[in-house]
Write a protein that holds these residues in place. Structure first.
Motif, PDB file in Angstrom:
ATOM      1  N   THR B   5     -24.130  23.908  73.732  1.00 12.23           N
ATOM      2  CA  THR B   5     -25.505  24.392  73.580  1.00 12.23           C
ATOM      3  C   THR B   5     -25.998  24.131  72.165  1.00 12.23           C
ATOM      4  N   VAL B   6     -27.216  23.641  72.054  1.00 15.44           N
ATOM      5  CA  VAL B   6     -27.818  23.472  70.734  1.00 15.44           C
ATOM      6  C   VAL B   6     -28.981  24.459  70.630  1.00 15.44           C
ATOM      7  N   GLN B   7     -28.913  25.375  69.683  1.00 11.74           N
ATOM      8  CA  GLN B   7     -29.952  26.387  69.526  1.00 11.74           C
ATOM      9  C   GLN B   7     -30.881  25.967  68.388  1.00 11.74           C
ATOM     10  N   THR B  34      -9.838  33.697  87.973  1.00 15.87           N
ATOM     11  CA  THR B  34     -10.344  32.316  88.045  1.00 15.87           C
ATOM     12  C   THR B  34     -11.774  32.239  87.519  1.00 15.87           C
ATOM     13  N   TYR B  35     -12.544  33.263  87.834  1.00 17.61           N
ATOM     14  CA  TYR B  35     -13.940  33.294  87.365  1.00 17.61           C
ATOM     15  C   TYR B  35     -13.984  33.360  85.849  1.00 17.61           C
ATOM     16  N   ARG B  36     -13.149  34.271  85.332  1.00 17.64           N
ATOM     17  CA  ARG B  36     -13.147  34.468  83.888  1.00 17.64           C
ATOM     18  C   ARG B  36     -12.735  33.189  83.183  1.00 17.64           C
ATOM     19  N   THR B  37     -11.682  32.581  83.696  1.00 15.33           N
ATOM     20  CA  THR B  37     -11.195  31.350  83.062  1.00 15.33           C
ATOM     21  C   THR B  37     -12.252  30.260  83.100  1.00 15.33           C
ATOM     22  N   ALA B  38     -12.889  30.126  84.270  1.00 19.71           N
ATOM     23  CA  ALA B  38     -13.903  29.064  84.397  1.00 19.71           C
ATOM     24  C   ALA B  38     -15.054  29.299  83.429  1.00 19.71           C
ATOM     25  N   SER B  39     -15.500  30.574  83.343  1.00 19.78           N
ATOM     26  CA  SER B  39     -16.626  30.881  82.454  1.00 19.78           C
ATOM     27  C   SER B  39     -16.262  30.618  80.998  1.00 19.78           C
ATOM     28  N   TRP B  40     -15.076  31.091  80.612  1.00 21.36           N
ATOM     29  CA  TRP B  40     -14.669  30.915  79.225  1.00 21.36           C
ATOM     30  C   TRP B  40     -14.540  29.447  78.876  1.00 21.36           C
ATOM     31  N   GLU B  41     -13.954  28.702  79.789  1.00 19.62           N
ATOM     32  CA  GLU B  41     -13.758  27.282  79.530  1.00 19.62           C
ATOM     33  C   GLU B  41     -15.095  26.583  79.357  1.00 19.62           C
ATOM     34  N   ARG B  42     -16.072  27.055  80.155  1.00 17.66           N
ATOM     35  CA  ARG B  42     -17.366  26.396  80.136  1.00 17.66           C
ATOM     36  C   ARG B  42     -18.111  26.635  78.828  1.00 17.66           C
ATOM     37  N   PHE B  43     -18.024  27.856  78.303  1.00 17.91           N
ATOM     38  CA  PHE B  43     -18.888  28.204  77.170  1.00 17.91           C
ATOM     39  C   PHE B  43     -18.187  28.537  75.866  1.00 17.91           C
ATOM     40  N   PHE B  44     -16.890  28.765  75.890  1.00 18.80           N
ATOM     41  CA  PHE B  44     -16.203  29.189  74.673  1.00 18.80           C
ATOM     42  C   PHE B  44     -14.957  28.365  74.447  1.00 18.80           C
ATOM     43  N   ARG B  45     -14.483  28.411  73.242  1.00 15.60           N
ATOM     44  CA  ARG B  45     -13.189  27.784  72.966  1.00 15.60           C
ATOM     45  C   ARG B  45     -12.436  28.689  72.004  1.00 15.60           C
ATOM     46  N   GLN B  46     -11.129  28.418  71.896  1.00 16.15           N
ATOM     47  CA  GLN B  46     -10.348  29.263  71.010  1.00 16.15           C
ATOM     48  C   GLN B  46      -9.919  28.463  69.791  1.00 16.15           C
ATOM     49  N   THR B  47     -10.062  29.076  68.616  1.00 21.48           N
ATOM     50  CA  THR B  47      -9.652  28.355  67.415  1.00 21.48           C
ATOM     51  C   THR B  47      -8.171  28.586  67.168  1.00 21.48           C
ATOM     52  N   VAL B  53     -14.736  31.328  70.069  1.00 25.28           N
ATOM     53  CA  VAL B  53     -15.935  30.756  69.455  1.00 25.28           C
ATOM     54  C   VAL B  53     -16.820  30.137  70.525  1.00 25.28           C
ATOM     55  N   ALA B  54     -18.117  30.371  70.414  1.00 26.40           N
ATOM     56  CA  ALA B  54     -19.063  29.791  71.374  1.00 26.40           C
ATOM     57  C   ALA B  54     -19.181  28.296  71.129  1.00 26.40           C
ATOM     58  N   ARG B  55     -19.318  27.544  72.219  1.00 22.27           N
ATOM     59  CA  ARG B  55     -19.515  26.105  72.060  1.00 22.27           C
ATOM     60  C   ARG B  55     -20.988  25.872  71.767  1.00 22.27           C
ATOM     61  N   ALA B  56     -21.366  26.143  70.520  1.00 20.74           N
ATOM     62  CA  ALA B  56     -22.788  26.064  70.200  1.00 20.74           C
ATOM     63  C   ALA B  56     -23.001  25.576  68.786  1.00 20.74           C
ATOM     64  N   VAL B  57     -24.176  24.965  68.588  1.00 18.94           N
ATOM     65  CA  VAL B  57     -24.594  24.524  67.257  1.00 18.94           C
ATOM     66  C   VAL B  57     -25.934  25.193  66.969  1.00 18.94           C
ATOM     67  N   LEU B  58     -26.059  25.808  65.799  1.00 23.86           N
ATOM     68  CA  LEU B  58     -27.283  26.531  65.452  1.00 23.86           C
ATOM     69  C   LEU B  58     -28.071  25.731  64.424  1.00 23.86           C
ATOM     70  N   ILE B  59     -29.329  25.447  64.744  1.00 21.16           N
ATOM     71  CA  ILE B  59     -30.171  24.655  63.834  1.00 21.16           C
ATOM     72  C   ILE B  59     -31.459  25.411  63.538  1.00 21.16           C
ATOM     73  N   ASP B  60     -31.816  25.488  62.249  1.00 17.24           N
ATOM     74  CA  ASP B  60     -33.123  26.049  61.913  1.00 17.24           C
ATOM     75  C   ASP B  60     -33.526  25.519  60.548  1.00 17.24           C
ATOM     76  N   MET B  61     -34.825  25.522  60.251  1.00 13.27           N
ATOM     77  CA  MET B  61     -35.240  24.991  58.955  1.00 13.27           C
ATOM     78  C   MET B  61     -35.303  26.079  57.901  1.00 13.27           C
ATOM     79  N   GLU B  62     -35.031  27.331  58.288  1.00 11.15           N
ATOM     80  CA  GLU B  62     -34.904  28.353  57.253  1.00 11.15           C
ATOM     81  C   GLU B  62     -33.754  29.273  57.661  1.00 11.15           C
ATOM     82  N   PRO B  63     -33.124  29.898  56.685  1.00  9.14           N
ATOM     83  CA  PRO B  63     -31.807  30.486  56.942  1.00  9.14           C
ATOM     84  C   PRO B  63     -31.777  31.876  57.583  1.00  9.14           C
ATOM     85  N   LYS B  64     -32.864  32.647  57.488  1.00 12.73           N
ATOM     86  CA  LYS B  64     -32.764  34.069  57.858  1.00 12.73           C
ATOM     87  C   LYS B  64     -32.260  34.321  59.276  1.00 12.73           C
ATOM     88  N   VAL B  65     -32.821  33.588  60.259  1.00 11.79           N
ATOM     89  CA  VAL B  65     -32.492  33.891  61.654  1.00 11.79           C
ATOM     90  C   VAL B  65     -31.052  33.517  61.981  1.00 11.79           C
TER      91      VAL B  65
END
Lengths: 474, 443
Positions: B5-7, B34-47, B53-65
């Motif tokens: 996901t790119v936010q 099985t549900y839990r595993t599938a959901s986690w695999e789809r959206f999260f990963r483990q460091t 950690v969410a499989r996501a990248v956060l982009i904004d032109m100012e830092p507050k949010v």
């Protein structure tokens, strides 16, 4: 967070600027309890460690050591700036931020703009550069000056065009004090019209303020505090003319009026300095309020003028604040926006006000306010959670409205009265670089600006049909 | 298979943060493994440290949010954003699409692509990319459009879903209609499917269904997150052969956005009620599905104030008009049922050919996903993702207002300043009029 630099030019500009810095410090002192140099402070102040000798700036997060204003002070006489440097604000400025001369501009725009403008060009640019370099991310220049004199008007507008040349990407918001009709400077119409042209061409936004309106507001407040009805005493230090609590001691004659303008600047920058649920950045103001490049004159109005001493704030009073913002008594120029046409309007609310209050009041008020047909929902809103000192909430309205037209027309008339008889022209034409065409071009620029507002006014009340949509062949 | 996901911008980041919270919370609540595993695999990963950690990248032109969203995620204790998975600048886009698209986007292209690449590399298999943003401002809309373009270039074979939040009609930003028009016109060429939530609709859900008195953006975002979560969590599809689908975005896109001129998808979920009332309510599939079907055909986005008079037209009555009958014709529908007794739910009402255009048989037009696991505390819930005329009127209003403003050329100089020309505006208007014409003529 971004930073802004204030450039104050001429006697009036510096006096207003001085009040601004005083009230800004007061405001931050009120909010900043821990003495840390935070993002809010850094938007207008640098934090320097003067023990280290070479004034290295300190980053955000540390303790406040020594605050320096992000400002450049320009005046062709020494009186006002010297007074500032001897007053309690002396620590906030250092000599590298100042540019002064001795003889003044003699209320002559040409002297300020052409003569001093050329002579001091390098120095001005250098000082501006230095102020800009101290900023991590410079977003805006605030220019404060008056229109009627020589330095503020002439040199001030020269500085404006330098800002455009040297820093084209940085927003330029100009606060211009327009002279009253009974101004004692005879040539003020010349100076004002010559300056107007520069403002129309080089500024991103102009906040016009008329001396007479400030006088009226001051007398209204003083009337309330001296002769008000029983049970309606004004809470101490809560009016927008009060400078109490700041560094400066006794109030000087124009202080009350200048405090109003200082409060205007504090409110417009509040969202850039403090947190809120709906931030309104300075570059968003120009983007949303200026539909056509030359029509960038935004009429400011501030409410409330004072807080009554009884503390409870029923919702009715909150709604009253919104209504007042559109009444002609609260505008900072002599104009009645309700009966002219709105092109766009911004509401910056400070304090404990919710989105639902804001939306409710907009719904309530928009029915009685005429908006141009293509911008029926032309409202831009901002919510800042920190209220100004002495108030629980406040509202600044900036209206891009055709009610500025009468002000400009009056100015044109005063100009024409003098120009017809060529009164005092030789004082201007003597200055190198100044020609008669400067005058004729300036008045043409003003006339065409008035014409543009007139054209928009003519559409008011006419039923405007929606523009026919593109049709797609299949 | 995982979704990255790119936010983008304030809205994208705020809604995204709520979404991951819902996804995490839902899967964790003593559900089947099985549900839990599938959901986690789809959206999260483990460091390596064991952090989720969410499989996501956060982009904004100012830092507050971004700072706020990352902090809020971390305080949940159950998941967080990757420490390095964000990018921000100091100064925003000033509500200017052109500033976002022409200046900020290209300027930061490499950094953003790198961040996305790193997240994609952490996926065993990439199911697709989802970009979340609003259309009214400058960053979400402008930078978001540019980033979508980059993603399309870098991952030409992946599915790209754009989730858009449309602003309140009465506006917070004066130029929002321009920003929206420019965004939608460009995304239509780049995106595989555009899933839309409207602030006005969600606001009504908050006030009338959830009984919230002072509605804040957090409330609105939580509703959006709930609805989006119910679409994205694992489900059994027709092609998944008894296991949770490994290609959710692909299946969503191929079943719903089957024609390049029709990409706008709306969502509605039933039931929606204050969380305090859920425990005391019982639902039946027939009841839920009957309401949902009527919500679809009368174009009512929530289960209050449904117009029961609206009926599917009979044969010869089919009319082609924008303002005419209030019947909402669908191109295709995806019905997602979650919770108890899903396999016995009767969805025949949605197979009525009268609901659909004549191009697809109702068998092809209706798609069904099921999951026996209750979603987000609701014992039974049904979500409908619809490619229909539901967004036609809001889209038409938006284009109409923007066109009126454009006719006077108001604010155009602000866009030209950054590199967008009047031609670009006209192109965007033309594209959207095409979309509007296509949807109006669905019958």
């Amino acid at each position: 967070m971004t930073q802004s630099v204030v450039v104050q030019v001429g006697q009036c500009g510096n006096q207003v600027g001085c009040r601004f810095w005083d009230l800004a410090l007061r405001e931050h002192a009120h909010v900043n309890k821990k003495g840390l140099y935070d993002e809010a402070l850094s938007s207008f102040f640098r934090n320097v460690d003067s023990r280290k000798g070479d004034e290295t700036a300190c980053g955000v997060g540390g303790r406040i050591l020594h605050l320096k204003a992000r400002a450049v002070l320009v005046d062709m006489e020494e009186g006002v700036v010297n007074e500032i440097l001897q007053g309690p604000l002396r620590e906030v400025f250092d000599s590298t931020q100042l540019l002064t001369d001795v003889s003044g501009s003699g209320n002559n725009w040409a002297v300020g703009h052409m003569m001093y403008g050329s002579a001091y060009r390098e120095q001005i640019v250098e000082k501006l550069r230095r102020a800009a370099e101290h900023c991590d991310c410079l977003q805006c220049f605030f220019l404060i000056h008056s229109m009627g004199g020589g330095t503020g008007s002439g040199l001030g507008t020269r500085v404006l065009s330098l800002l455009e040349e040297e820093f084209p990407e940085v927003c330029r918001i100009v606060t211009s004090i327009y002279p009253s009709v009974e101004d004692d400077v005879i040539t003020s119409p010349y100076n004002s019209v010559l300056a107007m042209r520069e403002l129309t061409e080089h500024a991103d936004c102009v906040l016009p303020v008329e001396n007479q309106s400030l006088v009226d507001i001051v007398s209204k407040i003083q009337h309330m505090s001296h002769g008000g009805k029983p049970g309606q005493t004004i809470k101490r230090d809560s009016s927008i003319i009060s400078g109490q609590g700041g560094l400066s001691g006794a109030e000087k004659p124009f202080d009350a009026m200048n405090n109003i303008v200082a409060n205007l600047l504090l409110n417009i920058t509040s969202s850039a300095r403090f947190e809120g649920s709906l931030n309104m950045d300075l570059n968003e103001i120009a983007m949303n309020l200026v539909p056509f490049p030359r029509l960038h004159y935004l009429v400011p109005s501030l409410t409330p003028l004072y807080t009554l001493a009884d503390v409870s704030v029923p919702t009715r009073r909150l709604d009253q604040m919104f209504s007042d913002a559109f009444s002609k008594d609260h505008q900072l120029i002599r104009a009645d926006p309700k009966h002219s046409l709105y092109l766009a309007c911004a509401l910056m609310v400070r304090g404990n006000v919710q989105v639902s209050d804001l939306r409710r009041n907009i719904e309530r008020l928009r029915l009685s306010l005429p908006f141009v047909s293509w911008n029926q929902e032309g409202w831009k809103t901002g919510l800042c959670s920190v209220p100004p000192v002495g108030h629980s909430h406040s509202l600044l309205a900036l209206a891009n409205n055709t009610c500025v037209k009468p002000t400009f027309m009056e100015l044109r008339e005063r100009f024409t009265k003098l120009y017809r008889k060529k009164a005092h022209l030789h004082h201007y034409l003597h200055v190198e670089g100044m020609e008669q065409s400067c005058f004729s071009e300036a008045i043409t620029s003003l006339s065409s600006l008035i014409e543009e507002y007139h054209h928009l006014d003519a559409s008011k009340g006419r039923l405007m049909h929606d523009a026919p949509r593109l049709s797609i062949c299949r | 298979m995982s979704v990255v996901t790119v936010q983008l911008g304030q809205c994208g980041n705020q809604v995204g943060q709520e979404l991951f919270g819902v996804l995490r919370g839902d899967a964790e609540e003593g559900q089947r493994k099985t549900y839990r595993t599938a959901s986690w695999e789809r959206f999260f990963r483990q460091t390596a440290h064991g952090d989720v950690v969410a499989r996501a990248v956060l982009i904004d032109m100012e830092p507050k949010v971004i700072n706020h969203s990352m902090a809020k995620a971390a305080t949940s204790g159950r998941w967080k954003y990757g420490d390095a998975s964000h990018f921000s600048q100091k100064q925003g886009s000033g509500n200017n699409w052109a500033n976002g698209y022409c200046v900020h986007g290209p300027r930061h292209r490499e950094v953003v692509e790198e961040l996305v690449r790193r997240e994609v590399e952490c996926c065993d298999r990439l199911a697709g990319l989802m970009a979340m943003m609003s259309v009214a401002g400058g960053t979400g809309s402008g930078v978001g459009t540019y980033v979508t373009q980059c993603l399309r270039d870098v991952y030409p074979k992946s599915f790209i879903l754009n989730h858009l939040t449309w602003p309140y009609g009465t506006g917070e930003v004066i130029v929002q209609n321009y920003n929206s028009v420019l965004t939608l016109a460009h995304l239509y060429q780049l995106s595989d499917a555009i899933l839309v939530h409207e602030n006005d609709t969600v606001h009504r859900i908050c006030s009338q269904l959830l009984n919230i008195k002072h509605i804040s953006f957090s409330d609105v975002n939580r509703v959006i997150a709930h609805q989006l979560g119910s679409v994205l969590q694992p489900a059994l599809t027709a092609d998944s052969h008894g296991v949770y689908s490994r290609n959710p975005l692909g299946e969503l896109v191929s079943t719903l956005a089957c024609h390049p001129e029709y990409k706008l998808l709306s969502v509605c979920t039933i039931p929606q009620m204050p969380s305090s009332s859920i425990a005391y309510s019982t639902f039946s599939w027939p009841g839920l599905l009957k309401h949902l079907r009527q919500m679809l055909i009368s174009n009512s986005k929530m289960e209050e104030g449904i117009d029961w008079q609206v009926r599917p037209p009979v044969g010869s009555e089919r009319t082609r008009s924008l303002t005419g009958a209030s019947f909402n014709t669908s191109l295709a529908n995806l019905l997602i049922l979650r919770g108890k007794d899903v396999f016995s739910a009767d969805t025949g009402g949605f197979e009525d050919p009268a609901l659909y255009t004549s191009w697809l048989s109702s068998k092809e037009a209706l798609n069904l996903w099921k999951c026996p696991v209750p979603f987000n505390k609701y014992e039974k819930s049904a979500t409908l993702v619809s490619n229909s005329q539901a967004l036609l009127r809001p889209l038409d209003n938006m284009v109409g207002k923007a066109w009126n403003m454009f006719a006077s050329r108001a604010y155009i100089h602000q866009y030209i300043k950054f590199g967008i020309s009047e031609e670009d505006f006209l192109d965007s208007f033309t594209s959207l009029e095409q979309v509007i014409a296509s949807y109006s003529q669905l019958c």
